[in-house]
Design a protein around this motif. Structure first.
Motif, PDB file in Angstrom:
ATOM      1  N   VAL A   3       1.003  -1.229   0.026  1.00 28.49           N
ATOM      2  CA  VAL A   3      -0.121   0.039  -0.294  1.00 28.49           C
ATOM      3  C   VAL A   3       0.902   1.256   0.101  1.00 28.49           C
ATOM      4  O   VAL A   3       1.712   1.354   0.981  1.00 28.49           O
ATOM      5  N   ASN A   4       0.624   1.908  -1.070  1.00 32.60           N
ATOM      6  CA  ASN A   4       1.608   3.237  -1.218  1.00 32.60           C
ATOM      7  C   ASN A   4       1.111   4.497  -0.405  1.00 32.60           C
ATOM      8  O   ASN A   4      -0.126   4.650  -0.328  1.00 32.60           O
ATOM      9  N   ARG A   5       2.017   5.016   0.562  1.00 29.76           N
ATOM     10  CA  ARG A   5       1.653   6.080   1.421  1.00 29.76           C
ATOM     11  C   ARG A   5       2.569   6.892   1.341  1.00 29.76           C
ATOM     12  O   ARG A   5       3.347   7.471   2.177  1.00 29.76           O
ATOM     13  N   PRO A   6       2.501   7.690   0.272  1.00 28.00           N
ATOM     14  CA  PRO A   6       3.769   8.700   0.126  1.00 28.00           C
ATOM     15  C   PRO A   6       3.333   9.900   0.540  1.00 28.00           C
ATOM     16  O   PRO A   6       2.290  10.166   0.735  1.00 28.00           O
ATOM     17  N   GLY A   7       4.576  10.852   0.839  1.00 28.23           N
ATOM     18  CA  GLY A   7       4.154  12.350   1.194  1.00 28.23           C
ATOM     19  C   GLY A   7       4.683  12.681   2.593  1.00 28.23           C
ATOM     20  O   GLY A   7       5.049  11.941   3.492  1.00 28.23           O
ATOM     21  N   GLY A   8       4.937  13.796   2.717  1.00 25.87           N
ATOM     22  CA  GLY A   8       5.786  14.355   3.817  1.00 25.87           C
ATOM     23  C   GLY A   8       6.939  14.051   4.336  1.00 25.87           C
ATOM     24  O   GLY A   8       7.256  13.894   5.483  1.00 25.87           O
ATOM     25  N   GLY A   9       7.582  13.735   3.412  1.00 27.45           N
ATOM     26  CA  GLY A   9       9.067  12.822   3.468  1.00 27.45           C
ATOM     27  C   GLY A   9       8.970  11.812   4.583  1.00 27.45           C
ATOM     28  O   GLY A   9       9.788  11.540   5.491  1.00 27.45           O
ATOM     29  N   GLY A  10       8.028  10.946   4.411  1.00 27.04           N
ATOM     30  CA  GLY A  10       7.669   9.718   5.389  1.00 27.04           C
ATOM     31  C   GLY A  10       6.767   9.818   6.385  1.00 27.04           C
ATOM     32  O   GLY A  10       6.363   8.888   6.873  1.00 27.04           O
ATOM     33  N   LEU A  11       6.206  11.132   6.468  1.00 25.25           N
ATOM     34  CA  LEU A  11       5.387  11.283   7.784  1.00 25.25           C
ATOM     35  C   LEU A  11       3.933  10.744   7.377  1.00 25.25           C
ATOM     36  O   LEU A  11       3.270  10.453   8.283  1.00 25.25           O
ATOM     37  N   VAL A  12       3.627  10.676   6.333  1.00 27.66           N
ATOM     38  CA  VAL A  12       2.212  10.011   5.825  1.00 27.66           C
ATOM     39  C   VAL A  12       2.357   8.742   6.278  1.00 27.66           C
ATOM     40  O   VAL A  12       1.342   8.222   6.744  1.00 27.66           O
ATOM     41  N   LEU A  13       3.385   8.017   5.834  1.00 31.69           N
ATOM     42  CA  LEU A  13       3.278   6.428   6.194  1.00 31.69           C
ATOM     43  C   LEU A  13       3.468   6.296   7.562  1.00 31.69           C
ATOM     44  O   LEU A  13       2.899   5.524   8.284  1.00 31.69           O
ATOM     45  N   GLN A  14       4.226   7.095   8.343  1.00 31.61           N
ATOM     46  CA  GLN A  14       4.615   6.975   9.918  1.00 31.61           C
ATOM     47  C   GLN A  14       3.349   7.338  10.559  1.00 31.61           C
ATOM     48  O   GLN A  14       2.947   6.412  11.536  1.00 31.61           O
ATOM     49  N   ASN A  15       2.388   8.315  10.429  1.00 29.84           N
ATOM     50  CA  ASN A  15       1.213   8.491  10.918  1.00 29.84           C
ATOM     51  C   ASN A  15       0.392   7.357  10.644  1.00 29.84           C
ATOM     52  O   ASN A  15      -0.472   6.909  11.694  1.00 29.84           O
ATOM     53  N   ALA A  16       0.183   6.635   9.395  1.00 33.89           N
ATOM     54  CA  ALA A  16      -0.552   5.521   9.171  1.00 33.89           C
ATOM     55  C   ALA A  16      -0.154   4.198   9.986  1.00 33.89           C
ATOM     56  O   ALA A  16      -0.887   3.836  10.663  1.00 33.89           O
ATOM     57  N   LEU A  17       1.280   4.063  10.147  1.00 29.60           N
ATOM     58  CA  LEU A  17       1.783   2.829  10.726  1.00 29.60           C
ATOM     59  C   LEU A  17       1.416   3.270  12.283  1.00 29.60           C
ATOM     60  O   LEU A  17       1.224   2.050  13.217  1.00 29.60           O
ATOM     61  N   LYS A  18       1.611   4.485  12.799  1.00 30.39           N
ATOM     62  CA  LYS A  18       1.091   4.756  14.325  1.00 30.39           C
ATOM     63  C   LYS A  18      -0.141   4.398  14.448  1.00 30.39           C
ATOM     64  O   LYS A  18      -0.335   3.931  15.853  1.00 30.39           O
ATOM     65  N   SER A  19      -1.099   4.570  13.488  1.00 31.23           N
ATOM     66  CA  SER A  19      -2.432   4.533  13.929  1.00 31.23           C
ATOM     67  C   SER A  19      -3.134   3.019  13.570  1.00 31.23           C
ATOM     68  O   SER A  19      -4.169   2.602  13.896  1.00 31.23           O
ATOM     69  N   SER A  20      -2.263   2.273  13.185  1.00 31.47           N
ATOM     70  CA  SER A  20      -2.497   0.661  12.788  1.00 31.47           C
ATOM     71  C   SER A  20      -2.395  -0.173  13.741  1.00 31.47           C
ATOM     72  O   SER A  20      -2.147   0.182  15.098  1.00 31.47           O
ATOM     73  N   LYS A  21      -3.096  -1.243  13.843  1.00 33.31           N
ATOM     74  CA  LYS A  21      -3.259  -2.254  14.956  1.00 33.31           C
ATOM     75  C   LYS A  21      -1.706  -2.719  15.287  1.00 33.31           C
ATOM     76  O   LYS A  21      -0.910  -2.764  14.213  1.00 33.31           O
ATOM     77  N   THR A  22      -1.520  -3.046  16.378  1.00 34.28           N
ATOM     78  CA  THR A  22      -0.020  -3.189  16.725  1.00 34.28           C
ATOM     79  C   THR A  22      -0.320  -5.057  17.112  1.00 34.28           C
ATOM     80  O   THR A  22       0.413  -5.252  17.940  1.00 34.28           O
ATOM     81  N   ASP A  23      -0.624  -5.393  16.052  1.00 33.33           N
ATOM     82  CA  ASP A  23      -0.719  -6.936  16.061  1.00 33.33           C
ATOM     83  C   ASP A  23       0.433  -7.269  15.151  1.00 33.33           C
ATOM     84  O   ASP A  23       0.523  -8.812  14.970  1.00 33.33           O
ATOM     85  N   GLY A  24       1.315  -6.557  14.457  1.00 33.82           N
ATOM     86  CA  GLY A  24       2.133  -7.159  13.621  1.00 33.82           C
ATOM     87  C   GLY A  24       1.950  -7.332  12.043  1.00 33.82           C
ATOM     88  O   GLY A  24       2.816  -7.509  11.040  1.00 33.82           O
ATOM     89  N   HIS A  25       0.647  -7.041  11.692  1.00 32.20           N
ATOM     90  CA  HIS A  25       0.115  -7.365  10.540  1.00 32.20           C
ATOM     91  C   HIS A  25       0.391  -5.945   9.508  1.00 32.20           C
ATOM     92  O   HIS A  25       0.197  -6.059   8.310  1.00 32.20           O
ATOM     93  N   THR A  26       0.996  -4.980  10.065  1.00 31.68           N
ATOM     94  CA  THR A  26       1.117  -3.789   9.317  1.00 31.68           C
ATOM     95  C   THR A  26       2.694  -3.378   9.489  1.00 31.68           C
ATOM     96  O   THR A  26       3.082  -3.136  10.760  1.00 31.68           O
ATOM     97  N   VAL A  27       3.607  -3.131   8.424  1.00 27.36           N
ATOM     98  CA  VAL A  27       4.821  -2.846   8.638  1.00 27.36           C
ATOM     99  C   VAL A  27       5.226  -1.853   7.747  1.00 27.36           C
ATOM    100  O   VAL A  27       4.216  -1.423   6.702  1.00 27.36           O
TER     101      VAL A  27
END
Length: 338
Positions: A90-114
């Motif tokens: 899943v492409n999450r470009p933008g903000g010098g990586g911040l878009v991805l990082q915010n999405a990863l922060k809000s994802s479930k912490t069960d290991g299914h999202t990296v």
């Protein structure tokens, strides 16, 4: 490649983008984490039985179709074929990586999202990033490839060596040097180290730089891989490596350090996870991604794209990222781009 650390120590690699005031915190947290993990004893060193119960989602901080996206899909394909793990990119470009990082922060912490992206997105400042409270801590699971950071010129430019640069500068012709995020600062640093006039011209990305280089507007240009297709078409050539050692693809090309400028950059593509994911899950993910990164088929594909195969985890990867943080701390605010 044998793993230098036991399993219990591997997964204590906490990585966060920091300002200069926070550089020590990265090292302290990581070292303390390693010590705590080692204290857990042999029981913690047993392989984890964790495996995904649904498709693994790999968030990529770059747009579809680019090198990072292609690499993430290759990695996911090999992961599926080697271990049967279903995955989706899943492409999450933008903000010098911040878009991805915010999405990863809000994802479930069960290991299914990296996350998958360039390490400099965690270690270098981007715009006013150091002035915000959006900085997040993640655990680096594995490095996949080092970036071939270098300086290129047109084959007919007669700027193959630093001596050639000096001759042009001595004739009253300042060198124009194309740069883009996150390496906007390199031109100014290079001019200071070499004690010569270099005009750094910032652009938004490599495609704009390449166009201006080929059109003759720029003398030199920074590259972290964009030189590969140009070289194959005989439209550009690598004149100096900005990496810590000579690039395997260009063993005849000296590094900046070898020509008198004490500057070396070695960033890399990494897989990372939300630090709130359970340690056993992060450990399993780290081992599996590292195993895939060591596959010859994947490494051959990386070399074909001009990348430098790498499969670091644990303390060796942490040391490399800490070096990047130290470089990032000295960058300062980036100039406005064209």
């Amino acid at each position: 490649m044998p793993h230098p650390l036991a399993l219990d120590a591997r997964r204590t690699t906490g990585v966060a983008p920091h300002s200069a005031a926070h550089a020590g915190a990265l090292s302290r947290r990581s070292v303390l984490g390693c010590a705590a993990a080692l204290a857990c004893g042999a029981a913690a060193a047993a392989p984890s039985a964790w495996s995904p119960t649904r498709p693994l989602e790999m968030l990529v901080s770059f747009p579809a179709g680019g090198t990072a996206d292609t690499l993430a899909r290759l990695l996911g394909d090999r992961l599926g074929k080697a271990h049967g793990w279903q995955n989706v990119v899943v492409n999450r470009p933008g903000g010098g990586g911040l878009v991805l990082q915010n999405a990863l922060k809000s994802s479930k912490t069960d290991g299914h999202t990296v996350g998958f992206g360039a390490s400099y997105e965690l270690t270098y400042p981007v715009g006013e990033r150091l002035q915000t409270d959006r900085l997040q801590a993640f655990d680096a699971l594995c490095s996949i490839a080092a970036l071939p950071v270098c300086i290129m010129a047109r084959p007919d430019a007669r700027l193959d060596t630093v001596d050639d640069w000096r001759r042009k500068a001595a004739a009253g012709q300042a060198l124009t040097f194309g740069v883009s995020p996150p390496f906007e600062w390199v031109g100014e640093r290079l001019a200071r180290l070499l004690k010569m006039e270099i005009i750094a011209v910032p652009f938004r990305g490599s495609s704009e730089i390449n166009q201006q280089l080929l059109g003759g507007t720029l003398d030199l240009a920074m590259s972290a891989g964009s030189h590969v297709p140009l070289e194959r078409a005989h439209r550009a050539k690598v004149v100096v490596a900005v990496t810590k050692s000579r690039m395997p693809s260009h063993p005849e090309v000296p590094t900046l350090r070898e020509v008198g400028a004490d500057l070396a950059i070695q960033s890399r593509f990494i897989v990372f996870a939300n630090s709130n994911v359970p340690a056993a899950v992060r450990s399993a993910l780290s081992d599996l991604f590292t195993e895939v990164a060591q596959e010859r088929m994947l490494q051959d594909a990386l070399r074909e794209r001009g990348l430098i195969p790498e499969a670091l985890q644990g303390a060796p990867l942490l040391r490399e990222l800490q070096e990047e943080v130290q470089i990032g701390n000295g960058i300062g605010r980036a100039p406005a781009t064209r």
